[in-house]
Design a protein around this motif. Structure first.
Motif, short mmCIF file in Angstrom:
data_model
loop_
_atom_site.label_atom_id
_atom_site.label_comp_id
_atom_site.label_asym_id
_atom_site.label_seq_id
_atom_site.Cartn_x
_atom_site.Cartn_y
_atom_site.Cartn_z
N SER A 1 0.84 -1.21 0.00
CA SER A 1 0.00 0.00 0.00
C SER A 1 0.87 1.25 0.00
CB SER A 1 -0.92 0.00 1.22
OG SER A 1 -1.82 -1.08 1.16
N GLY A 2 1.95 1.23 0.80
CA GLY A 2 2.86 2.36 0.81
C GLY A 2 3.54 2.55 -0.53
N TYR A 3 3.96 1.43 -1.13
CA TYR A 3 4.57 1.47 -2.46
C TYR A 3 3.59 2.04 -3.48
CZ TYR A 3 5.60 -0.75 -7.01
OH TYR A 3 5.79 -1.00 -8.33
N TRP A 4 2.34 1.61 -3.43
CA TRP A 4 1.34 2.09 -4.39
C TRP A 4 1.08 3.58 -4.20
CZ3 TRP A 4 -3.43 4.44 -4.27
CH2 TRP A 4 -4.15 4.44 -5.48
N LEU A 5 0.97 4.02 -2.92
CA LEU A 5 0.71 5.44 -2.66
C LEU A 5 1.89 6.31 -3.14
CD1 LEU A 5 -0.87 5.22 0.90
CD2 LEU A 5 -2.03 5.92 -1.21
N ALA A 6 3.11 5.82 -2.91
CA ALA A 6 4.28 6.58 -3.35
C ALA A 6 4.33 6.64 -4.87
CB ALA A 6 5.55 5.94 -2.79
N GLY A 7 4.07 5.50 -5.53
CA GLY A 7 4.08 5.48 -7.00
C GLY A 7 3.00 6.36 -7.59
N THR A 8 1.83 6.33 -6.99
CA THR A 8 0.73 7.14 -7.49
C THR A 8 1.02 8.62 -7.32
OG1 THR A 8 -0.86 5.38 -6.99
CG2 THR A 8 -1.74 7.59 -7.26
N ALA A 9 1.60 8.98 -6.17
CA ALA A 9 1.95 10.39 -5.94
C ALA A 9 2.98 10.86 -6.95
CB ALA A 9 2.47 10.56 -4.52
N LEU A 10 3.96 10.00 -7.25
CA LEU A 10 4.98 10.35 -8.24
C LEU A 10 4.37 10.51 -9.62
CD1 LEU A 10 8.02 10.75 -8.71
CD2 LEU A 10 8.19 8.29 -9.16
N LEU A 11 3.46 9.61 -9.99
CA LEU A 11 2.78 9.69 -11.28
C LEU A 11 1.98 10.97 -11.39
CD1 LEU A 11 1.92 8.36 -13.98
CD2 LEU A 11 0.09 7.21 -12.70
N GLN A 12 1.24 11.31 -10.34
CA GLN A 12 0.41 12.51 -10.36
C GLN A 12 1.28 13.77 -10.43
OE1 GLN A 12 -2.19 13.05 -6.97
NE2 GLN A 12 -3.70 14.10 -8.23
N ARG A 13 2.38 13.77 -9.67
CA ARG A 13 3.26 14.94 -9.68
C ARG A 13 3.89 15.13 -11.06
NH1 ARG A 13 6.92 13.31 -6.24
NH2 ARG A 13 5.47 13.60 -4.52
N PRO B 1 6.02 -0.70 -13.05
CA PRO B 1 5.65 0.73 -13.11
C PRO B 1 6.25 1.47 -14.30
CG PRO B 1 7.25 0.33 -11.37
CD PRO B 1 6.82 -1.02 -11.85
N LEU B 2 7.27 0.91 -14.95
CA LEU B 2 7.87 1.59 -16.10
C LEU B 2 7.29 1.10 -17.43
CD1 LEU B 2 11.62 1.82 -15.04
CD2 LEU B 2 9.83 3.55 -14.87
N GLU B 3 6.19 0.35 -17.38
CA GLU B 3 5.46 -0.06 -18.58
C GLU B 3 4.16 0.74 -18.62
OE1 GLU B 3 5.20 -4.32 -19.68
OE2 GLU B 3 3.03 -3.95 -19.71
N LEU B 4 4.15 1.80 -19.39
CA LEU B 4 3.03 2.74 -19.42
C LEU B 4 2.06 2.40 -20.54
CD1 LEU B 4 5.05 6.05 -18.92
CD2 LEU B 4 4.00 4.62 -17.17
N HIS B 5 0.77 2.39 -20.22
CA HIS B 5 -0.28 2.09 -21.18
C HIS B 5 -1.23 3.29 -21.31
CE1 HIS B 5 0.44 -2.36 -21.34
NE2 HIS B 5 1.06 -2.05 -20.22
N LEU B 6 -1.78 3.46 -22.50
CA LEU B 6 -2.76 4.52 -22.74
C LEU B 6 -3.99 3.92 -23.40
CD1 LEU B 6 -3.41 7.61 -22.82
CD2 LEU B 6 -2.50 7.60 -25.15
N ASP B 7 -5.15 4.14 -22.80
CA ASP B 7 -6.43 3.70 -23.37
C ASP B 7 -7.22 4.93 -23.78
OD1 ASP B 7 -5.77 1.08 -22.82
OD2 ASP B 7 -6.79 1.06 -20.88
N THR B 8 -7.69 4.95 -25.03
CA THR B 8 -8.45 6.09 -25.54
C THR B 8 -9.93 5.73 -25.68
OG1 THR B 8 -8.04 5.49 -27.85
CG2 THR B 8 -6.44 6.93 -26.79
N PRO B 9 -10.81 6.72 -25.66
CA PRO B 9 -12.25 6.46 -25.79
C PRO B 9 -12.65 6.17 -27.23
CG PRO B 9 -11.86 8.81 -25.65
CD PRO B 9 -10.52 8.16 -25.45
N PRO B 10 -13.86 5.67 -27.46
CA PRO B 10 -14.30 5.34 -28.82
C PRO B 10 -14.41 6.54 -29.75
CG PRO B 10 -15.68 4.26 -27.19
CD PRO B 10 -14.84 5.24 -26.45
N GLU B 11 -14.58 7.75 -29.19
CA GLU B 11 -14.72 8.94 -30.03
C GLU B 11 -13.83 10.06 -29.51
OE1 GLU B 11 -18.81 10.05 -30.42
OE2 GLU B 11 -19.18 8.54 -31.98
N GLN B 12 -13.12 10.69 -30.45
CA GLN B 12 -12.25 11.81 -30.14
C GLN B 12 -12.47 12.89 -31.19
OE1 GLN B 12 -8.30 9.75 -29.88
NE2 GLN B 12 -9.72 8.00 -29.81
#
Length: 328
Positions: free
Chosen positions: A15-27, A88-99
């Protein structure tokens, strides 16, 4: 009891690892967004993290990207950027059906049944790019207010992998069932080709003067060499393939030779004449030369597309100035 406490300890650590990773991603995302806003190249209404426990996820509401100089603008209701919790260094992007996409002042709706992409970064200070992938299905580009697509494709796939050679990437890509706007070939080339390409595939290596990284680079790396293993086109029963190697000069022009092969060479000659690439008066001589060459290769014509000193030629036919593949 010890197992319970051990399980709780592991859960707490994760949980601590996830919170730290998420904070880094958001920052990192907030800093990137701030920079994009300052440059007028991007925006988003909101950033929201989530994905616990399986992934680090960042949801962007109404993201926008733009290049004012090139004249394009992209936006979507939302996108999700995420990475598996264990990678955490494998980044994925999902896009919506319409852009939404604006090109040259014209607004389009970009739709797809599947739109995903991913980047793999190496564990080093500059975060070297080790791989990338994109996958699109049932893609259609429609002008705003129109029900008919301007451009469509059933499938688009692209993969890039870092090889053992420095700053060299192996590229494979494919696109199938490409539908062009009605009358495109007749208007642009005057050529007897349908407005649908059956398939286009690519296998190549790309050597750069520096590796791609996830860190900020002052300028994009320059292409130094292209190794074309195969480029294959299937257009209404007319096949065409190419292979060869090109070096790219400091001015961005290619130097080298690409070997082009086709069994439907007579059709391609007619198309080249209709498009104005070859003078009609040269057709009889070129047809005779093609027949002579092809009869020794099982009916397949092989002709070099050569680039030298800023000029291009197809066999004995000069084509004019060589294209600039990358502006410096």
């Amino acid at each position: 009891m010890r197992l319970i406490w051990a399980g709780l300890a592991v859960a707490g650590l994760y949980s601590g690892y996830w919170l730290a990773g998420t904070a880094l991603l958001q920052r990192g995302a907030a800093m990137a967004l701030e920079g994009a806003r300052a440059e007028g190249r991007g925006d988003a209404e909101a950033l929201q993290t989530g994905g616990f426990p399986a992934r680090f996820a960042l949801n962007l509401t109404r993201p926008e990207l733009a290049d004012p100089l090139a004249g394009w603008h992209w936006s979507a209701p939302s996108v999700q950027l995420w990475a598996p919790g264990w990678r955490p260094l494998e980044l994925h992007l999902d896009t919506p059906p319409e852009q939404q996409l604006t090109l040259g002042g014209q607004k389009f709706m970009l739709s797809n049944s599947l739109g995903t992409g991913s980047l793999r970064l190496g564990l080093a200070p500059d975060l070297p790019l080790t791989g990338a992938q994109a996958e699109l299905r049932d893609v259609a580009l429609r002008p705003e207010g129109s029900a008919e697509p301007t451009l469509a494709a059933a499938r688009i796939d692209a993969v890039a992998e870092l090889t053992d050679a420095p700053a060299t990437y192996r590229i494979t890509a494919g696109i199938t069932d490409v539908t062009l706007p009605p009358g495109t070939m007749a208007r642009t080339l005057g050529a007897p080709l349908p407005d649908k390409i059956d398939a286009l595939t690519l296998e190549a290596t790309l050597r750069l003067d520096a590796a791609l990284t996830g860190a900020t680079q002052s300028a994009p790396p320059r292409i130094e060499e292209i190794g074309l293993q195969t480029l294959s086109l299937d257009w209404a029963g007319r096949g065409l393939s190419a292979s060869g190697a090109l070096k790219i000069t400091a001015s961005g022009q290619p130097e080298g030779t690409i070997q082009i092969s086709t069994a439907e060479w007579r059709d391609w000659l007619d198309i080249a004449v209709a498009a104005g690439w070859i003078e009609a008066r040269r057709l009889p001589a070129l047809t005779g030369l093609g027949s002579y060459i092809a009869q020794n290769n099982g009916g397949v014509l092989k002709v070099p597309l050569a680039f030298q000193n800023g000029r291009a030629s197809l066999g004995p036919v000069p084509l004019g100035s060589a294209p600039v593949l990358q502006r410096q």
